[in-house]
Design an enzyme around this catalytic site. Sequence first.
Site, short mmCIF file in Angstrom:
data_model
loop_
_atom_site.label_atom_id
_atom_site.label_comp_id
_atom_site.label_asym_id
_atom_site.label_seq_id
_atom_site.Cartn_x
_atom_site.Cartn_y
_atom_site.Cartn_z
CE1 TYR A 32 13.45 -4.96 -72.53
CE2 TYR A 32 12.67 -6.09 -74.49
CZ TYR A 32 13.25 -6.13 -73.23
OH TYR A 32 13.64 -7.33 -72.70
CE LYS A 80 15.93 -11.85 -67.75
NZ LYS A 80 17.26 -11.33 -67.99
CG ASP A 129 19.84 -13.12 -66.82
OD1 ASP A 129 20.63 -12.58 -66.04
OD2 ASP A 129 19.52 -12.63 -67.92
CD GLU A 159 22.17 -14.07 -69.44
OE1 GLU A 159 21.83 -15.16 -69.93
OE2 GLU A 159 21.75 -12.98 -69.86
CD GLU A 166 22.05 -8.55 -70.02
OE1 GLU A 166 21.80 -9.77 -70.09
OE2 GLU A 166 21.19 -7.71 -69.80
CG ASP A 204 24.13 -5.48 -75.81
OD1 ASP A 204 23.17 -5.86 -75.14
OD2 ASP A 204 24.07 -4.55 -76.63
CG HIS A 262 21.88 -9.30 -74.02
ND1 HIS A 262 21.77 -7.94 -74.20
CD2 HIS A 262 20.83 -9.66 -73.24
CE1 HIS A 262 20.70 -7.49 -73.54
NE2 HIS A 262 20.11 -8.52 -72.95
CD GLU A 309 18.24 -12.97 -74.29
OE1 GLU A 309 19.25 -12.23 -74.32
OE2 GLU A 309 17.42 -12.99 -73.36
C1 LIG Z 1 15.85 -5.43 -68.80
C2 LIG Z 1 16.10 -6.45 -69.87
O1 LIG Z 1 14.89 -6.99 -70.28
C3 LIG Z 1 17.01 -7.57 -69.39
O2 LIG Z 1 16.33 -8.30 -68.45
C4 LIG Z 1 17.39 -8.46 -70.55
O3 LIG Z 1 18.16 -7.76 -71.44
C5 LIG Z 1 18.08 -9.69 -70.04
O4 LIG Z 1 19.15 -9.43 -69.23
C6 LIG Z 1 18.41 -10.71 -71.06
O5 LIG Z 1 19.33 -11.47 -70.83
O6 LIG Z 1 17.73 -10.77 -72.07
#
Ligand SMILES: C[C@H](O)[C@@H](O)[C@@H](O)[C@H](O)C(=O)O
Length: 765
Positions: A358, A550, A578, A604, A631, A654, A681, A712
């Site tokens: 991140y 996920k 997602d 998603e 997003e 986003d 997002h 989220e």
């Molecule tokens: C790479 C990131 O963590 C994504 O997986 C994240 O933004 C995700 O799509 C989400 O919906 O939170």
Amino acid sequence: MTLPTRSHRGLAFTTLGAGCAQLGNLYRAISDEEAEATVRAAWERGIRYFDTAPHYGLGLSERRLGRALAAYPRDEYVLSTKVGRVLVPSPETAGERDLANGFDVPADSRRVYDLSRDGVLRSIEDSLERLGVDRIDVVYMHDPDDHWEAASTTGAETLVQLRDEGVIGGFGAGMNQGEMLADLIEQTDVDIVMCAGRLTLLEQDHAERMLRLAAERDVAVVAAAVYNSGLLSRESVAEDATFNYTQAPAGILARARDIERICREHNASLPAAAVQFPLRYPQVVSVVAGMRGADQGPRDGRAAHCATLRRTLACARRRRLHQGGSMSTITSVEIHDLRFPTSVTADGSDAMNQDADYSAAYVVLLTDETVDGEPLRGHGFTFTIGRGNELCAAAARSYANHLVGQDLDDVVGDLGGTYRLLASDSQLRWLGPEKGVVHLALAAVMNAAWDLAARRAGKPLWRYLVELPAETLVDALDLRYLSDELTRDEAIAMLRATAPLRAARTAELEAAGGYPCYTTSAGWLGYDDDKMVRLLREAVAEGYSHVKLKVGRDLHEDRRRVALARAIIGPDIKLMIDANQMWDVPQAIEWVNALAEYDLHWIEEPTSPDDILGHAAIRAAVAPIGVATGEHGMNRVLFKQLLQAEAIDYCQIDSARMASVNEIVAVYLMAAKRGVPVCPHAGGVGLCELVQHLSIFDYIALTGTTEDRVTEYVDHLHEHFADPCIVADARYVVPTRPGYSAEIIEGSIAEFEFPDGGYWRQVVA
Ligand SMILES: C[C@H](O)[C@@H](O)[C@@H](O)[C@H](O)C(=O)O
């Protein structure tokens, strides 16, 4: 190839025009060949507007210009000359030179000022003959400063008649002042005015009324003497430079140097900026600059991004008015490439993005203002997942540099203008437009600008937005390309409609404990079953009504994990999945339906974020499971189409991908109009801090409901923020501190700056 043109009443003026006084031996004699070469060079450079006058060399300029232009088709250029000074033979001075008037020519005639009907007719007849043409496009009354009466009566009336007869295309006046030109626009039927030396980088005050009236009455303006006779004609201002034909006084020299410095900071050449500057006014059709020789004369050259330059110069001017005193500016900008090593623990991992670190391209706008003794700053960022963050940081610098030196009142008092200034950078825009790295960078800078505005106002961003008058907020939005879906009036009406309800809604939200959220924290694909189960149990205990997992790498595995999750959370908690864009459309439909028995709330990002019709097809085929995406929605236009195509059930803006509030609130308005819930997002660093403000604004100023709406939340990296979001009982607690909650603490910058921060140095070592 010609230079760009601006048309007015059927005449196409090139934005750069050739002023031909030099062809009349202004200050020094040139040969006929040199004169011809000058015109040829101008033509080859694409100039198609030529201005002369009988005054210039007692007719010599007209004769030479006419001869040189005879080589070109008459319809391909615009020609102007002047009336007022009628040339009459003067045998008694024929042996002398005309140097007293600035021209190195024999004084065989003299100038008699005459704007009577006869004088005008005679002057035009002589000019037609000297120029060797049968029509003149524009005739200016030349310097009628002391001849108002004649100019506004017989002069103007005769020229109207000649225009009606088609002898001339249009008329006006050419002067070294703005006031009388304004009077002529107001009181006569002029088509065009030429303003010399009063609409330049150094001087605009005397042109303001003229420009306003010209806009109101559709009169064109030509700017001449834009170098103020020499001062601005060179890259560096010379000590002995002239200003309006005399030695420049010290104060003027200092101002010119100020401008020179600003140009340099914007990588612009001073003469090019001087030529470009008047063209920022839409009324100005051309800038006429003097020419001498084939290699000299004005060039378009290296001009700055003019909107920036213009604002910066206006700021410099105001600063002088304040005598360096009370005005605040953006003094500098800091950009940081921050990367947090989340891939080590698989936080944030999904089927598409398996090793996300991140990251934030983090922007700080520094000012010379303080609030309660603390320096006022604006903080913003865009979110990436590691490599490439340096590209966003570099692009953010390119944008943020536009703001350095600007008046704080301009930047935060007109956030729509600030946005347009950056978004319309005519060169950076090419890299998008409005997508990719440049748009992420624009988001970072505009997020910082909104943070700055809210901090300066002493309010959290949501409240700052809620308390802005509807028109002010709408004027800050980018509604370009949206009017088929949302007009400015509709946007204003929607915001006005909630004004009386806002106080009560704010109280309700605060009493409810804040805005509802869901958690993705348990659902990262890289987590093993034990971790997922533990975190799901914690989520249930914390009161979450929605959780997200996920999926998308292996159907078999997904069935197993989704079944396990459903068993842990029970039947009442909503479960979202997602896929992070893993599937083609048919595959998405098949995969989602294969998981449908676990009672899914939404799927998603089932497919490419750009595939609007694909989302619509999936939506039709997987209902009642909802389709959510956004997003990676690059800009407001994509959202417009997702809504128009009825392709989504949940709109996931986003906060660090679209260009901040300016774009995002436009999407909120479109979604509200269509009744589509916005569920932002926030899976990234700092996104939760930002989106809480947007969701709260949505509730108070737009929809007034949290029905089927969840924002989220991911429980990562909040400790790096000076004003971290607080989530309690599965709700974002309404933030109270001023700003957009985007500030990252110094210690975290020192540790996670890439590649030189403490953490990264250690990793490399
Ligand atoms: C790479 C990131 O963590 C994504 O997986 C994240 O933004 C995700 O799509 C989400 O919906 O939170």
